[in-house]
Design an enzyme around this catalytic site. Sequence first.
Site, PDB file in Angstrom:
ATOM      1  N   CYS A 144      44.926  46.709  51.273  1.00 34.11           N
ATOM      2  CA  CYS A 144      45.854  47.802  51.528  1.00 34.11           C
ATOM      3  C   CYS A 144      46.731  48.247  50.718  1.00 34.11           C
ATOM      4  O   CYS A 144      46.890  47.360  49.496  1.00 34.11           O
ATOM      5  CB  CYS A 144      46.409  47.568  52.740  1.00 34.11           C
ATOM      6  SG  CYS A 144      45.308  46.871  54.126  1.00 34.11           S
ATOM      7  N   ARG A 199      42.749  51.421  47.403  1.00 30.48           N
ATOM      8  CA  ARG A 199      43.060  50.222  47.685  1.00 30.48           C
ATOM      9  C   ARG A 199      42.231  49.992  49.057  1.00 30.48           C
ATOM     10  O   ARG A 199      41.989  48.895  49.576  1.00 30.48           O
ATOM     11  CB  ARG A 199      44.467  49.681  47.768  1.00 30.48           C
ATOM     12  CG  ARG A 199      45.024  49.659  46.277  1.00 30.48           C
ATOM     13  CD  ARG A 199      46.447  49.355  46.488  1.00 30.48           C
ATOM     14  NE  ARG A 199      46.633  48.186  46.814  1.00 30.48           N
ATOM     15  CZ  ARG A 199      46.984  47.217  45.947  1.00 30.48           C
ATOM     16  NH1 ARG A 199      47.142  47.431  44.975  1.00 30.48           N
ATOM     17  NH2 ARG A 199      47.313  46.112  46.440  1.00 30.48           N
ATOM     18  N   TRP A 209      42.635  48.807  54.582  1.00 31.84           N
ATOM     19  CA  TRP A 209      41.236  48.576  54.579  1.00 31.84           C
ATOM     20  C   TRP A 209      41.055  47.214  55.398  1.00 31.84           C
ATOM     21  O   TRP A 209      41.781  45.954  55.368  1.00 31.84           O
ATOM     22  CB  TRP A 209      40.789  47.877  52.850  1.00 31.84           C
ATOM     23  CG  TRP A 209      39.371  47.446  52.947  1.00 31.84           C
ATOM     24  CD1 TRP A 209      38.266  48.004  52.638  1.00 31.84           C
ATOM     25  CD2 TRP A 209      39.261  46.114  52.849  1.00 31.84           C
ATOM     26  NE1 TRP A 209      37.273  47.212  52.635  1.00 31.84           N
ATOM     27  CE2 TRP A 209      37.626  45.862  52.716  1.00 31.84           C
ATOM     28  CE3 TRP A 209      39.751  44.799  53.183  1.00 31.84           C
ATOM     29  CZ2 TRP A 209      36.944  44.683  52.724  1.00 31.84           C
ATOM     30  CZ3 TRP A 209      39.092  43.593  53.105  1.00 31.84           C
ATOM     31  CH2 TRP A 209      37.439  43.567  52.838  1.00 31.84           C
ATOM     32  N   ASN A 238      50.278  44.122  53.458  1.00 31.50           N
ATOM     33  CA  ASN A 238      49.045  44.253  52.422  1.00 31.50           C
ATOM     34  C   ASN A 238      48.819  42.778  52.412  1.00 31.50           C
ATOM     35  O   ASN A 238      49.645  42.040  51.929  1.00 31.50           O
ATOM     36  CB  ASN A 238      49.010  44.614  51.080  1.00 31.50           C
ATOM     37  CG  ASN A 238      47.702  44.332  50.453  1.00 31.50           C
ATOM     38  OD1 ASN A 238      46.514  44.321  51.085  1.00 31.50           O
ATOM     39  ND2 ASN A 238      48.013  43.973  49.111  1.00 31.50           N
ATOM     40  N   GLY A 239      47.754  42.063  53.005  1.00 31.40           N
ATOM     41  CA  GLY A 239      47.284  40.760  52.858  1.00 31.40           C
ATOM     42  C   GLY A 239      46.853  40.200  54.132  1.00 31.40           C
ATOM     43  O   GLY A 239      46.409  40.868  54.885  1.00 31.40           O
ATOM     44  N   GLU A 288      23.553  43.978  38.790  1.00 30.74           N
ATOM     45  CA  GLU A 288      24.444  45.046  38.621  1.00 30.74           C
ATOM     46  C   GLU A 288      23.972  46.226  39.211  1.00 30.74           C
ATOM     47  O   GLU A 288      24.499  47.083  39.870  1.00 30.74           O
ATOM     48  CB  GLU A 288      25.019  45.269  37.335  1.00 30.74           C
ATOM     49  CG  GLU A 288      26.145  46.408  37.193  1.00 30.74           C
ATOM     50  CD  GLU A 288      27.021  46.307  37.944  1.00 30.74           C
ATOM     51  OE1 GLU A 288      27.434  45.363  38.660  1.00 30.74           O
ATOM     52  OE2 GLU A 288      28.051  47.223  38.274  1.00 30.74           O
ATOM     53  N   LYS A 292      25.043  48.562  42.353  1.00 31.53           N
ATOM     54  CA  LYS A 292      25.477  50.015  42.475  1.00 31.53           C
ATOM     55  C   LYS A 292      24.660  50.575  43.412  1.00 31.53           C
ATOM     56  O   LYS A 292      25.156  51.525  44.396  1.00 31.53           O
ATOM     57  CB  LYS A 292      25.068  50.810  41.170  1.00 31.53           C
ATOM     58  CG  LYS A 292      25.824  50.124  39.981  1.00 31.53           C
ATOM     59  CD  LYS A 292      27.321  50.949  39.830  1.00 31.53           C
ATOM     60  CE  LYS A 292      28.392  50.221  40.574  1.00 31.53           C
ATOM     61  NZ  LYS A 292      28.792  48.780  40.221  1.00 31.53           N
ATOM     62  N   GLU A 328      26.226  49.583  46.950  1.00 30.43           N
ATOM     63  CA  GLU A 328      27.421  50.168  47.159  1.00 30.43           C
ATOM     64  C   GLU A 328      27.684  51.527  47.585  1.00 30.43           C
ATOM     65  O   GLU A 328      28.405  51.740  48.522  1.00 30.43           O
ATOM     66  CB  GLU A 328      28.189  50.039  46.088  1.00 30.43           C
ATOM     67  CG  GLU A 328      28.716  48.644  45.448  1.00 30.43           C
ATOM     68  CD  GLU A 328      29.672  48.606  44.459  1.00 30.43           C
ATOM     69  OE1 GLU A 328      30.736  48.691  44.685  1.00 30.43           O
ATOM     70  OE2 GLU A 328      29.329  48.896  43.359  1.00 30.43           O
ATOM     71  N   HIS A 368       8.525  32.863  42.881  1.00 36.75           N
ATOM     72  CA  HIS A 368       8.926  31.675  43.743  1.00 36.75           C
ATOM     73  C   HIS A 368       9.514  31.912  45.062  1.00 36.75           C
ATOM     74  O   HIS A 368      10.227  31.483  45.624  1.00 36.75           O
ATOM     75  CB  HIS A 368      10.001  30.892  42.997  1.00 36.75           C
ATOM     76  CG  HIS A 368       9.578  30.466  41.674  1.00 36.75           C
ATOM     77  ND1 HIS A 368       8.375  29.235  41.591  1.00 36.75           N
ATOM     78  CD2 HIS A 368       9.704  30.582  40.314  1.00 36.75           C
ATOM     79  CE1 HIS A 368       8.187  29.082  40.219  1.00 36.75           C
ATOM     80  NE2 HIS A 368       8.904  29.898  39.776  1.00 36.75           N
ATOM     81  N   LYS A 409      38.795  49.704  46.098  1.00 39.19           N
ATOM     82  CA  LYS A 409      38.663  49.632  44.715  1.00 39.19           C
ATOM     83  C   LYS A 409      39.162  48.276  44.084  1.00 39.19           C
ATOM     84  O   LYS A 409      38.736  47.859  43.304  1.00 39.19           O
ATOM     85  CB  LYS A 409      39.430  50.887  44.057  1.00 39.19           C
ATOM     86  CG  LYS A 409      39.199  50.731  42.580  1.00 39.19           C
ATOM     87  CD  LYS A 409      37.844  51.051  41.953  1.00 39.19           C
ATOM     88  CE  LYS A 409      37.591  51.032  40.682  1.00 39.19           C
ATOM     89  NZ  LYS A 409      36.294  50.939  40.185  1.00 39.19           N
TER      90      LYS A 409
HETATM   91  C1  AGP Z   1      32.268  47.141  41.539  1.00 40.38           C
HETATM   92  O1  AGP Z   1      31.549  48.274  41.647  1.00 40.38           O
HETATM   93  C2  AGP Z   1      33.028  46.842  43.031  1.00 40.38           C
HETATM   94  N1  AGP Z   1      33.555  48.009  43.471  1.00 40.38           N
HETATM   95  C3  AGP Z   1      33.422  45.470  43.064  1.00 40.38           C
HETATM   96  O2  AGP Z   1      32.428  44.413  43.002  1.00 40.38           O
HETATM   97  C4  AGP Z   1      34.396  45.048  41.991  1.00 40.38           C
HETATM   98  O3  AGP Z   1      33.925  44.878  40.638  1.00 40.38           O
HETATM   99  C5  AGP Z   1      35.141  43.685  42.279  1.00 40.38           C
HETATM  100  O4  AGP Z   1      35.668  43.805  43.516  1.00 40.38           O
HETATM  101  C6  AGP Z   1      36.063  43.069  41.396  1.00 40.38           C
HETATM  102  O5  AGP Z   1      37.151  44.054  41.191  1.00 40.38           O
HETATM  103  P1  AGP Z   1      38.042  43.903  39.713  1.00 40.38           P
HETATM  104  O6  AGP Z   1      37.219  44.039  38.619  1.00 40.38           O
HETATM  105  O7  AGP Z   1      39.104  44.769  39.852  1.00 40.38           O
HETATM  106  O8  AGP Z   1      38.473  42.398  39.845  1.00 40.38           O
END
Ligand code: AGP
Length: 610
Positions: free
Chosen positions: A2, A27, A76, A102-103, A483, A487, A490, A506, A605
């Site tokens: 958060c 955040r 969040w 936050n936490g 990756e 994408k 997400e 496999h 993020k």
């Molecule tokens: C990336 O598309 C994601 N939003 C997420 O996996 C991100 O890469 C991950 O949380 C790590 O974040 P950071 O690079 O800020 O440590």
Amino acid sequence: MCGIIGYIGNKQAKNIILQGLKKLEYRGYDSAGIAVMDEKKITVLKCKGKIAHLEELLKHRKAPIRTHVGLGHTRWATHGAPSKKNAHPHNDCSGNITVVHNGIIENSADLKKSLKENGCHFKSETDTEVIAHLISRFYKGDFKAAFIKALQKLKGSYALGIISIYEPDKIFVARNDSSLIIGVGEGENLISSDIPAILGHTRQIISLRDKQIAAITRNTIDVFNFQGCRVIPKIENISYDIDTASKGNFKHFMLKEIFEQPQILSGLVTRYVSSSGNIKFDHLKIDKKFFKELSNITIIACGTAYHAGLIGKYAIESLVRIPVTVDFSSEFRYRTPVIKAKTLIITISQSGETADTLAAVREAKKNRVKVLTICNTQGSSLTRESDTTIYTHAGLEIGVASTKAYTAQLMVLYLVALYLGNMKGVISKNNLQKFIAELKNIPLAQKKVLTDYKNIEKLAMKFLHFGAFLYLGRNNNFPTALEGALKLKEISYIPAEGYAAGEMKHGPIALIDEYRGVICIVNQSPVYNKIISNVQEVLARGGKVIAIATAGDFQIQNYVKEIIFIPEIDNIFSPLLTIVPLQVFAYCVAALKGYDMDMPRNLAKSVTVE
Ligand code: AGP
């Protein structure tokens, strides 16, 4: 994770808090709230949804809010679904104590049970609410003492902002494992989860340390440890500017950031490669002797950064010939890792605030290792806790789904591999020049891929109806498959799995039928023929394939009609190109579905909780 913000001073708190919350929205953005205080009462306003909803609420409020002390929060969800009642701030029963957090309070259930037995009524399902009730329970006239007593009962991570009628001219804060910044102003002070949210007001900051509290008025900042002993804080001057991002002509930040990649990579080569063709990492605060004697590397990261780490493994092992292990931060920190002497820990993080990666670094540092962080955020917690940092200079990445930060991480990892390889005598000066020349071709090659946007968009339309996708890659493009799948997941919420193509037979091959889209990375490489076989195995079972192939490859056209071509490049650097069409494909699919690519559901993020 958060975002928290607070203000105390001679200006209107509400506007400053709202502006700060907008900079913290990355955040978490499932709900938001604000609490403002005057001599008589605390007013709390909160809602489900984004900051814009809160702003509307404030705009249409009958009684104007005119106060000089307040807190804000953007959430969040961890405990309790996104809702108005679970949004922060949270009060004690009297409404005289208000908290933003936050936490994660790990023992909140036990505390809640005991507080309820003592007559407390809870309004939310959150862990945070217990803090307000706990302070209230201990308050006997000395707020700081009650605050410290409550903190000593908490287990877990927290950055807290507290206001109370009992101390109407103060904001109290506390930190344990979640970043908390105090902005030192003139006749005003601020608190925030990160530096950018307050940089518009002051460049003087105090980064609170773990198990510290502070009592903040508009003119004073008193810092204490959890035993109530005064601590003299270090005030730092923030010299850099946070670039404010705008979408320009793009519909979403994510698309803009995809198209920014060529210039960012070009900038990195210019910044870190001298005109004489040497890698300029002399700023590193790890001496060259350590690098020369280096015997192995462990890379620690999460999510997209972890995928970058996997590609770093292929590059470093191929170019430097030393073993590299790559670990999820969340796994590394709990598996009592065996870390040998002369190990370099490389952490990769866009935000530099990821809780798991921070904790993993702390775990690693118990073993007298050196920690090099590859990071995109200046002054972040990770850069403070590492021995040295190489910044990726990708600029502010607003899109929650990482794109430009990822390829910037890859570029830095390639430069690290070349730097170490040359230093350890594994890469000759001549070969170093050849590799660098190839890296200098990447930005133009990426631009060429991006000119194929319309073709990729057409493929997104054609494959939009598939309910699930499999991404296949081999060798150093196996992580690209991971990756690319991330994408798509997400931002389009379509199930997608990245898999090593050689492993498909496999098990996952059982998934292949005409209802599944299969993205195959078949660029020219030493394993080209192997992956062509995998493509044929998929086609033989009715799978619908999109191939990422190297321009001029006519063989693939015998098998697949839907192809996205990338320019020819030394395979070792191909992940800098093969990911670009996958980023665009994910963006186009999500756009066709009408989703918010910049703020996808459930995500944030920076994951500052574990
Ligand atoms: C990336 O598309 C994601 N939003 C997420 O996996 C991100 O890469 C991950 O949380 C790590 O974040 P950071 O690079 O800020 O440590």
